[in-house]
Design a protein around this motif. Sequence first.
Motif, short mmCIF file in Angstrom:
data_model
loop_
_atom_site.label_atom_id
_atom_site.label_comp_id
_atom_site.label_asym_id
_atom_site.label_seq_id
_atom_site.Cartn_x
_atom_site.Cartn_y
_atom_site.Cartn_z
N LEU A 27 0.83 -1.21 0.00
CA LEU A 27 0.00 0.00 0.00
C LEU A 27 0.86 1.26 0.00
CD1 LEU A 27 -2.86 -1.03 2.46
CD2 LEU A 27 -3.07 -0.59 0.01
N LEU A 28 1.94 1.25 0.77
CA LEU A 28 2.82 2.43 0.82
C LEU A 28 3.47 2.68 -0.53
CD1 LEU A 28 4.51 2.05 4.33
CD2 LEU A 28 2.90 3.80 3.60
N VAL A 29 3.94 1.59 -1.17
CA VAL A 29 4.54 1.73 -2.49
C VAL A 29 3.54 2.31 -3.48
CG1 VAL A 29 5.49 0.47 -4.47
CG2 VAL A 29 6.26 -0.07 -2.15
N ALA A 30 2.31 1.76 -3.43
CA ALA A 30 1.27 2.26 -4.32
C ALA A 30 0.96 3.73 -4.05
CB ALA A 30 0.01 1.41 -4.17
N LEU A 31 0.95 4.11 -2.77
CA LEU A 31 0.67 5.49 -2.41
C LEU A 31 1.72 6.44 -2.98
CD1 LEU A 31 -0.86 7.66 -0.82
CD2 LEU A 31 0.54 7.07 1.18
N PHE A 32 3.00 6.07 -2.84
CA PHE A 32 4.06 6.93 -3.35
C PHE A 32 4.03 7.00 -4.87
CE2 PHE A 32 6.10 6.17 0.86
CZ PHE A 32 6.23 7.50 1.24
N ILE A 33 3.65 5.91 -5.51
CA ILE A 33 3.50 5.94 -6.98
C ILE A 33 2.43 6.94 -7.38
CG2 ILE A 33 2.78 4.61 -9.00
CD1 ILE A 33 4.09 2.16 -7.73
N VAL A 34 1.31 6.90 -6.64
CA VAL A 34 0.21 7.83 -6.92
C VAL A 34 0.66 9.27 -6.72
CG1 VAL A 34 -2.07 8.60 -6.17
CG2 VAL A 34 -1.61 6.17 -6.44
N LEU A 35 1.32 9.55 -5.59
CA LEU A 35 1.78 10.92 -5.31
C LEU A 35 2.74 11.42 -6.36
CD1 LEU A 35 2.29 10.71 -1.43
CD2 LEU A 35 0.43 11.82 -2.67
N PHE A 36 3.65 10.54 -6.79
CA PHE A 36 4.62 10.96 -7.80
C PHE A 36 3.95 11.22 -9.14
CE2 PHE A 36 8.58 11.29 -9.92
CZ PHE A 36 8.45 10.64 -11.13
N ALA A 37 3.06 10.32 -9.53
CA ALA A 37 2.44 10.43 -10.85
C ALA A 37 1.51 11.62 -10.94
CB ALA A 37 1.69 9.14 -11.19
N THR A 38 0.78 11.92 -9.87
CA THR A 38 -0.19 13.02 -9.92
C THR A 38 0.45 14.38 -9.73
OG1 THR A 38 -0.64 12.69 -7.55
CG2 THR A 38 -2.14 11.63 -9.13
N SER A 39 1.76 14.43 -9.47
CA SER A 39 2.41 15.74 -9.35
C SER A 39 2.43 16.47 -10.68
CB SER A 39 3.84 15.57 -8.82
OG SER A 39 4.61 14.81 -9.75
N ASP A 40 2.40 15.74 -11.78
CA ASP A 40 2.33 16.35 -13.11
C ASP A 40 1.47 15.43 -13.97
OD1 ASP A 40 4.71 17.31 -15.69
OD2 ASP A 40 2.62 17.84 -15.37
N ILE A 41 0.17 15.74 -14.03
CA ILE A 41 -0.78 14.79 -14.60
C ILE A 41 -0.61 14.67 -16.10
CG2 ILE A 41 -3.23 14.32 -14.97
CD1 ILE A 41 -3.79 15.62 -12.33
N ASN A 42 -0.46 13.43 -16.53
CA ASN A 42 -0.46 13.11 -17.94
C ASN A 42 -1.52 12.04 -18.14
OD1 ASN A 42 0.42 11.27 -20.26
ND2 ASN A 42 1.68 13.10 -20.59
N VAL A 43 -2.45 12.30 -19.05
CA VAL A 43 -3.60 11.40 -19.19
C VAL A 43 -3.18 9.98 -19.50
CG1 VAL A 43 -5.71 10.95 -20.50
CG2 VAL A 43 -5.09 13.29 -19.89
N GLU A 44 -2.21 9.82 -20.42
CA GLU A 44 -1.77 8.48 -20.80
C GLU A 44 -1.15 7.76 -19.60
OE1 GLU A 44 1.24 6.33 -24.02
OE2 GLU A 44 0.86 8.50 -24.10
N LYS A 45 -0.30 8.47 -18.85
CA LYS A 45 0.32 7.87 -17.67
C LYS A 45 -0.73 7.56 -16.60
CE LYS A 45 4.89 9.94 -18.23
NZ LYS A 45 5.90 10.85 -17.63
N TYR A 46 -1.78 8.39 -16.57
CA TYR A 46 -2.83 8.16 -15.57
C TYR A 46 -3.49 6.80 -15.78
CZ TYR A 46 -7.33 8.53 -13.23
OH TYR A 46 -8.44 8.29 -12.48
N PHE A 47 -3.80 6.47 -17.03
CA PHE A 47 -4.43 5.19 -17.32
C PHE A 47 -3.48 4.03 -16.98
CE2 PHE A 47 -7.18 7.81 -20.09
CZ PHE A 47 -8.41 7.36 -19.64
N GLN A 48 -2.20 4.20 -17.31
CA GLN A 48 -1.23 3.15 -16.98
C GLN A 48 -1.14 2.97 -15.46
OE1 GLN A 48 2.38 4.40 -18.84
NE2 GLN A 48 1.67 3.99 -20.93
N LEU A 49 -1.10 4.07 -14.74
CA LEU A 49 -1.01 4.00 -13.29
C LEU A 49 -2.25 3.35 -12.69
CD1 LEU A 49 0.23 4.79 -10.57
CD2 LEU A 49 -0.92 6.99 -10.80
N ALA A 50 -3.42 3.68 -13.23
CA ALA A 50 -4.66 3.11 -12.71
C ALA A 50 -4.66 1.59 -12.85
CB ALA A 50 -5.86 3.72 -13.42
#
Length: 270
Positions: A27-50
Motif C-alpha cells: 500500500l505504501l509503495v502504491a501510495l508513493f507511486i500515486v503521489l509521484f504520478a499526480t504531481s504532473d498529470i499526464n492522461v496516458e500515464k494516468y491510465f497506466q497508473l490506474a
Amino acid sequence: MARRRRKKKQSHINESWLLPYSDLLTLLVALFIVLFATSDINVEKYFQLANVFRDELSAGSGKGLLDYDSEPIPPSMKEGRDDGDYMEEGEDDEEGLNEEDIEGQQELLKLQGIQREINDYIEEAGLTEQFGTELTGEGLLITMRNDILFDSGSAVVKTGGRQVAEDVSQILYTEPPHQVVISGHADDVPIHNADYDSNWQLSVTRAMNFMQIILENNNLDPTMFSVKGHGEFDPAYPNDTKENRARNRRVEVLVLPNYEINVPEETGEQ
C-alpha cells in the motif's frame, strides 16, 4: 525400567505478522507511486497508473477493491472542475483558450484602448474630416491627410501639424512599447521642384519629418520606430477625382501588435 527420553521443546516463531506487514508495504509503495504520478498529470500515464494500482490491490483470483470492467475516469486538469471533462495540454480554460489566445485578447484590448484615445482626440480637436483610425489583424492604423500637416509640394511640418504630432506622440506611449511604422503617401500628380525629384522622395521625407517630431517625446523608444515612403504607388482611393487625390496624400501611423490578434468585424474603420 528404561528411562523415558524427554523430547526437547522446539521453539516456533509465529510469522503471521508478515502478511499484514507485506500488505502495508504494498500500500505504501502504491501510495508513493500515486503521489509521484499526480504531481504532473499526464492522461496516458494516468491510465497506466490506474491499471498498475488495480493489479497491485486485487484480491487474488477474486474481485479486488479496484477491479472494474470500465476504463478509469480521467482526472480534471484544472482545479475546481468537478465534471467528467478533462483538458489536454495547451488548453487553458473552459473555452479552450491557450496562452497565446489570452495574450492576443489582452493585446487587442490595449490597441482598442489606444484607438479610443485617438478617436476622442479627433473629436475634441474637430479633425474628423482629416483623421481616421482602423484596427485590423496587422495593427492599429492612424491616417492623417497631408493638408493638416504640410503645404503643397513641401515636407516641412506646419505649425498645426507639429501640434498634431506632439499630441499623437503622447498617445503612442505604451508599456510595454509597440513597434510603430510611419508611412508617407502621395497622389499620382508628378512633382519636380528644386527639393524633390519624385513623389517617392517627397513621401518618405514627409514621413521622416513627422516621425522626428513624435520622437521629441523622450518617453518613446526610437528603436521601435521606422519610416516608409510609398509615393503614388499605394493609393487608398482611385486617383480619378480631386477629392480622392487629396485623400491619397496622407501620412499613416501603424501601431503593430506585440502578439497576434483576431479583430472582430464590427471593430473596423472609425
